[in-house]
Write an enzyme that holds these catalytic residues in place. Structure first.
Site, short mmCIF file in Angstrom:
data_model
loop_
_atom_site.label_atom_id
_atom_site.label_comp_id
_atom_site.label_asym_id
_atom_site.label_seq_id
_atom_site.Cartn_x
_atom_site.Cartn_y
_atom_site.Cartn_z
N LYS A 107 36.01 30.64 40.41
CA LYS A 107 36.48 30.26 41.77
C LYS A 107 37.18 29.28 41.98
CE LYS A 107 34.62 31.77 45.77
NZ LYS A 107 34.20 33.10 46.02
N1 GLU Z 1 36.11 35.50 47.44
C1 GLU Z 1 35.57 36.86 47.39
C2 GLU Z 1 34.15 36.76 46.79
O1 GLU Z 1 33.31 35.83 47.02
C3 GLU Z 1 36.46 37.78 46.48
C4 GLU Z 1 36.66 37.75 45.28
C5 GLU Z 1 37.61 38.62 44.76
O2 GLU Z 1 38.10 39.42 45.30
O3 GLU Z 1 38.14 38.13 43.45
O4 GLU Z 1 33.61 37.60 46.23
#
Ligand code: GLU
Length: 476
Positions: A107
């Site tokens: 993240k």
């Molecule tokens: N930000 C989104 C999540 O928390 C999508 C992550 C992604 O598609 O890699 O799942």
């Protein structure tokens, strides 16, 4: 955790993880290896804007590399901090494992209020942040693939993809360095709606599970269920829209930054969305009652509560007053570990974040595969499928003629049967299948083990089991 102190977001995730691993038989040390965050990179960079240099702080955290690339969004918010990014990275690990998206968890975040800057400035900031991450392989098609999260969307992903392509001019797979791009820049149909769509599919599957529905104390199907949504951003908006337009749910409350709208007869999601876009908030919306104390509406009586905004909105201070028998965590971490315990004791059923909002990363996975294969889904098969269906229809019509047209195919059937699936239909089908399969894997644990009383623990057991298996396969 003391009975009175609220754990931080990362502690919350760890507490939930610990609860689950205490029911597992993992090799010594493996539990610790899975729980810890492998690395967090902090970068501070300057951008010259409005006649002076502004310094920004950004993070990219890698929780687990049991599979690569690692995957997870990039968030833009003034509240971003290392603790939050690491908690979110851990959730990505478990989420990807649960829905069988072949990624580790990661993240990123940038401490910034995106509304304080204009588009051109945001582009300069995003490109500079991307540059810092790309040169350390923290954005890379085979190592680390970001996506949108709170405060970012298609536009930012397009800038990141372009920045990567400029820095890696001979990488034929450069578009796979990030997902959630616009269609014209290598995106995939259905990615924007994907997380909200996944929430809808998750609820549909929950209501197919008679034992689960019984545990929540609810009855019947989704039709007519009274829903409160917190946050009408991308996820909350799509979930509320699909549930009200396609499943017969009534959206009786919408909570936003500047208060909440309440209407027992059901809010018009499109109209509220349009009002927010024009006026910056829900205040003044003419067709519903507005209350300034938005979060108090979380405690209103309803069938389904959908927190789709921030983490930690249901905490030890309000959990006892939450009346919803079913909570689906469209956001990441909206229920703290302390609140989770209170709600569990009250008998509420919580469909956990790592499952409920996995639609986004699932469709990101499809986008990444599309980028690596350099071809749109369905491009080879669609017309061939239509031709074969036409053969069947022609044959049936010949047979009908032979028996004096005593029966005919309805035009509606013919039209629907003859149409080959386009990319959007294929994406939705893949997402629906993913959500159903993942639910089945949690459900089995939830209903069959006496020591597992909730879906979250079941979800952790399934996903930690998968992560552990892949560590074992690596010989660790
Ligand atoms: N930000 C989104 C999540 O928390 C999508 C992550 C992604 O598609 O890699 O799942």
């Amino acid at each position: 955790m003391s009975a009175y102190s609220e754990p931080s977001f990362r502690e919350s995730v760890d507490l939930m993880f610990n609860r689950a691993v205490s029911l597992m038989d993992l090799a010594p040390g493996l539990e610790e290896k899975i729980r810890v965050c492998n690395a967090t990179y902090t970068v501070r960079f300057g951008v010259r804007l409005r006649g002076q240099i502004h310094t920004f702080t950004g993070y990219r955290s890698v929780h687990s590399e049991h599979m690569e690339p690692v995957k997870g969004g990039i968030r833009y918010s003034p509240e971003v901090n290392q603790n939050e990014v690491e908690a979110l990275a851990a959730l990505m690990t478990y989420k990807c494992a649960l829905v069988e998206a072949p990624f580790g968890g990661s993240k990123g975040g940038l401490c910034i209020d995106p509304r304080a800057w204009d588009e051109h400035e945001l582009e300069l900031i995003t490109r500079r942040f991307a540059y810092e991450l790309i040169k350390r392989d923290l954005i890379n098609p085979s190592q680390n693939v970001p996506a949108p999260d709170m405060g970012t969307g298609e536009r930012e992903m397009a800038w990141i993809a372009d920045q990567y392509a400029r820095m890696n001019t001979t990488d034929i797979n450069s578009r796979a360095c990030v997902t959630g791009k616009p269609l014209n820049a290598g995106g995939i149909a259905g990615r924007v709606e994907a997380t909200g769509r996944g929430v809808q599919y998750a609820l549909q599957e929950f209501f197919r599970d008679a034992d689960g529905v019984k545990k929540s104390g609810l009855k019947g199907t989704l039709d007519g269920k009274r829903v409160i949504v917190q946050g009408l951003g991308n996820v909350g908006y799509h979930a509320a829209k699909f549930l009200s337009e396609e499943d017969g749910c009534k959206i009786i409350g919408i909570i936003e930054r500047d208060g909440a709208l309440v209407d027992e007869s059901g809010l018009d999601v499109e109209a509220v969305k349009a009002w927010i876009a024009e006026n910056g908030g829900v205040a003044g919306y003419p067709d519903a009652e507005h209350t300034i104390s938005g979060n108090a509406v979380l405690e209103n009586e309803c069938d389904i509560l959908i927190p789709a905004a921030l983490e930690g909105v249901i905490h030890m201070g309000n959990a006892a007053d939450i009346q919803a028998p079913l909570i689906i965590e469209a956001a990441n971490g909206p229920v703290t570990a302390g609140a989770d315990e209170i709600l569990r004791k009250k008998g509420a059923v919580i469909i956990p974040d790592m499952y409920a909002n996995a639609g986004g990363v699932t469709v990101s996975y499809f986008e990444w595969v599309k980028n690596l294969s350099h071809i749109r889904f369905g491009r080879m098969q669609r017309r061939q499928e239509e031709a074969r269906h036409q053969l069947v229809v022609d044959e049936l019509e010949n047979l009908s003629q032979a028996v004096g047209n005593t029966w005919t195919l309805s035009p509606d059937f013919k039209q629907r049967y003859l149409r080959g699936a386009d990319e959007l239909e294929l994406v939705r089908s893949g997402l629906d299948d993913t959500m159903r399969t993942a639910y089945q894997s949690m459900k089995e644990v939830w209903h069959s083990r006496n020591d597992v009383s909730d879906l979250r623990t079941a979800a952790y057991l399934v996903s930690i089991g998968k992560v552990a298996a892949s560590y074992r396969a690596k010989g660790l």
